[in-house]
Every structure is written in structure tokens, then in C-alpha cells.
Scaffold this active site. Structure first.
Site, PDB file in Angstrom:
ATOM      1  N   LYS A  59       0.839  -1.232   0.142  1.00  9.19           N
ATOM      2  CA  LYS A  59       0.045  -0.021   0.050  1.00  9.19           C
ATOM      3  C   LYS A  59       0.920   1.065   0.066  1.00  9.19           C
ATOM      4  O   LYS A  59       0.582   2.486  -0.549  1.00  9.19           O
ATOM      5  CB  LYS A  59      -0.918  -0.113   1.073  1.00  9.19           C
ATOM      6  CG  LYS A  59      -1.919   1.299   1.430  1.00  9.19           C
ATOM      7  CD  LYS A  59      -2.593   1.361   0.228  1.00  9.19           C
ATOM      8  CE  LYS A  59      -3.901   2.243   0.402  1.00  9.19           C
ATOM      9  NZ  LYS A  59      -3.493   3.694   1.063  1.00  9.19           N
ATOM     10  N   GLU A 119       0.728   6.952  -6.714  1.00  8.49           N
ATOM     11  CA  GLU A 119      -0.570   7.867  -6.782  1.00  8.49           C
ATOM     12  C   GLU A 119       0.116   9.381  -6.666  1.00  8.49           C
ATOM     13  O   GLU A 119      -0.374  10.290  -7.461  1.00  8.49           O
ATOM     14  CB  GLU A 119      -1.426   7.588  -5.648  1.00  8.49           C
ATOM     15  CG  GLU A 119      -2.545   8.467  -5.641  1.00  8.49           C
ATOM     16  CD  GLU A 119      -3.228   8.150  -4.254  1.00  8.49           C
ATOM     17  OE1 GLU A 119      -3.536   9.009  -3.368  1.00  8.49           O
ATOM     18  OE2 GLU A 119      -3.863   6.924  -3.977  1.00  8.49           O
TER      19      GLU A 119
END
Length: 301
Positions: free
Chosen positions: A173, A180
Site C-alpha cells: 500500500k 499515486e
């Protein structure tokens, strides 16, 4: 299966609601009485303390943490360790540093408690669209929670999976969020260039809509960007100040530790830092340098 949810903030509350909609049982704890009442209104049960929550759950218990990373997570894990029994399971669905997760997993293992780190993506859209979950932990312990993950995910066998042992979920993550950062920065810079080409009078929302279909740069992030441009094309009332929640920094640290070149992610993080400097000494010094060596004009405040 009955789940104990710890932390009923926006994301925790949405996850609890999705579980309830999917037929799962949820008992939640949050320091806020209003948050507990909101869960009850959705059909869940609530407890007013960790002790009461643990007592209310059937064994073997499953506790899902949705609390801020760092000290709050550390304190919650420590508190649960004193209350849980061998065979119980603890899931950290927040954005903990994977190194912290490794420590939590070791502490849980010492008491025979399963520890699962679940990197969770989906934000405010997760309730409707489902959550992407990157899961680390013992294979059997993860498989035992398949009904929970399948209910939270976009599809029964889509958008989630065990990626490796304890720590790997939050590590994955972390890298996800680093990527991102880079994607967001690229979109922001591209649209900014378009915005500054004033002689063409470009409609940024229209361009975003065109790119959303058939283009190689189409993505859900572009969908959200285009939606934002439709609502506020000039970004009126929004300060040019971008926060970071930590994962970008951790990703850059990981790249340095592994001697991996990650210039895009690193520079996107640096740009976030730059956005917070209302009175940039560095920019002032750069202007002064240009004046010193080339006699270039200095723009006064």
C-alpha cells in the site's frame, strides 16, 4: 461472521456500513458516542470501550482497526494484546508504516494472536465501489476472513488478495500511494500547462472528458480530476497547499534503502513540500543569484 470494528471515522464507518449491507455482523467501538449511534442506526451494534467490545464478540474474535497510524495504532494494539486470547485475529486496515506492522505482528505472534496488515484503498468511494485491499499475514488466517474481504472488495475475487507475510500488505500500500503521488503530479502539471496556454482558450474540463475515453492516460484518477474541473474550473478558493500523509516519504525512504531510482515519486513529494512555503527563501536567493551574475532584474514584493 461477526467483526469488531475499532475506529468509526469516515472510512471505518463506511466499511462497517458496506459489511452490514453485505450481511455481515459488525460491533464497533469509537470514543465518539455520535459515531457509535450512527453505526447502530445502520443496523450494527456498539460498545463504549475496547474491553466491552472484546467481551461482546464471539470467539475466536476478529478485530479490525481503522485508526490513525503511529501512536494511536500502537496504543490500540497494546491494549488489545492484554484483552485477546490465543487464536483471535487483529487486522490493521489503516496506513501504518510496514516497519511498525512487523513489530505488531511479532508482538501478536508471541501471544498466539493472528496479525494481518491490510493496506486499504478506496477512500470515500469505497462504500459504493468497494475497497482495494493488499493483505499481509498468515495464509490460513487470511483465508479464514475471506467472507469479510470479499464483502468489502469491488468483487468477490477482485480487488483484494494476500500479497505475502505480515508487513507486506502495508508495504504494498505504501508503494501504491507513492505511485499515486507521481500520477497526481503528472496530471496536475499537464493541466497547468494547458491552463497557461491562454491564446487557445482551452476548456480543461472538455479535454479531461475527451481523455477519459480511449486515451492511454484514462484512469479513475482522471475521472475524479475531470469531475473537479467541472465543479471549479479555476480552482477558486483553494489554497495551493498540498499535504502528505506519510506514505510518499516512506516510499522514497524504501527506494533509498534498496538503491532503487525513483525520481518521479521523489520529485512529486518535493513538490508537495514546496507548496507549503508561502515565503520561499530559496526562490528569493535564486533571483538574487541571477542578478549578481547576469544583472537580471529582481521582482520586488
Amino acid at each position: 461472521m461477526e467483526l469488531g470494528m475499532i475506529g468509526l471515522g469516515k472510512m471505518g464507518a463506511n466499511m462497517a456500513e458496506r459489511l452490514l449491507q453485505g450481511g455481515q455482523k459488525v460491533t464497533g467501538f469509537d470514543p465518539s458516542a455520535d459515531a457509535r449511534k450512527a453505526l447502530e442506526a445502520q443496523g450494527g451494534a456498539s460498545a463504549d470501550s475496547l474491553q466491552a467490545l472484546v467481551k461482546a464478540l464471539p470467539t475466536p474474535r476478529v478485530l479490525w482497526l481503522m485508526v490513525p497510524s503511529g501512536k494511536i495504532t500502537d496504543d490500540t494494539v497494546s491494549g488489545l494484546l492484554a484483552l485477546l486470547d490465543k487464536g483471535d485475529t487483529m487486522v490493521d486496515g489503516g496506513n501504518s508504516n510496514y516497519k511498525d506492522s512487523l513489530g505488531h505482528a511479532a508482538a501478536c505472534a508471541g501471544k498466539g494472536i493472528n496479525y494481518i496488515d491490510c493496506g486499504t484503498s478506496g477512500g470515500v468511494w469505497g462504500l459504493k465501489e468497494g475497497y482495494s485491499m493488499m493483505i499481509g499475514g498468515d495464509e490460513q488466517a487470511v483465508e479464514a476472513l475471506r467472507p469479510i474481504f470479499a464483502t468489502l472488495a469491488p468483487g468477490k475475487d477482485q480487488g483484494w488478495g494476500r500479497v505475502g507475510p505480515a508487513g507486506s500488505g502495508h508495504y504494498t500500500k505504501m508503494i501504491h500511494n507513492g505511485i499515486e503521488y507521481g500520477m497526481m503530479q503528472a496530471y496536475a502539471e499537464g493541466f497547468s500547462i494547458l491552463k497557461h496556454k491562454v491564446d487557445f482558450g482551452l476548456d480543461l474540463h472538455q479535454i479531461g472528458e475527451i481523455w477519459r475515453y480511449g486515451s492511454v492516460v484514462r484512469s479513475w484518477l482522471l475521472d475524479l480530476t475531470t469531475d473537479a474541473l467541472s465543479k471549479n474550473p479555476n480552482m477558486d478558493g483553494i489554497a495551493p497547499y498540498v499535504v502528505d500523509s506519510g506514505e510518499g516519504r516512506w516510499t522514497v525512504d524504501a527506494a533509498l534503502e534498496l538503491n532503487v531510482s525513483a525520481p518521479v515519486i521523489t520529485l512529486s513529494l518535493m513538490e508537495r513540500f514546496r507548496s507549503r512555503d508561502d515565503d520561499s527563501f530559496a526562490d528569493k536567493l535564486l533571483s538574487s543569484m541571477r542578478n549578481e551574475f547576469g544583472g537580471h532584474a529582481i521582482k520586488k514584493e
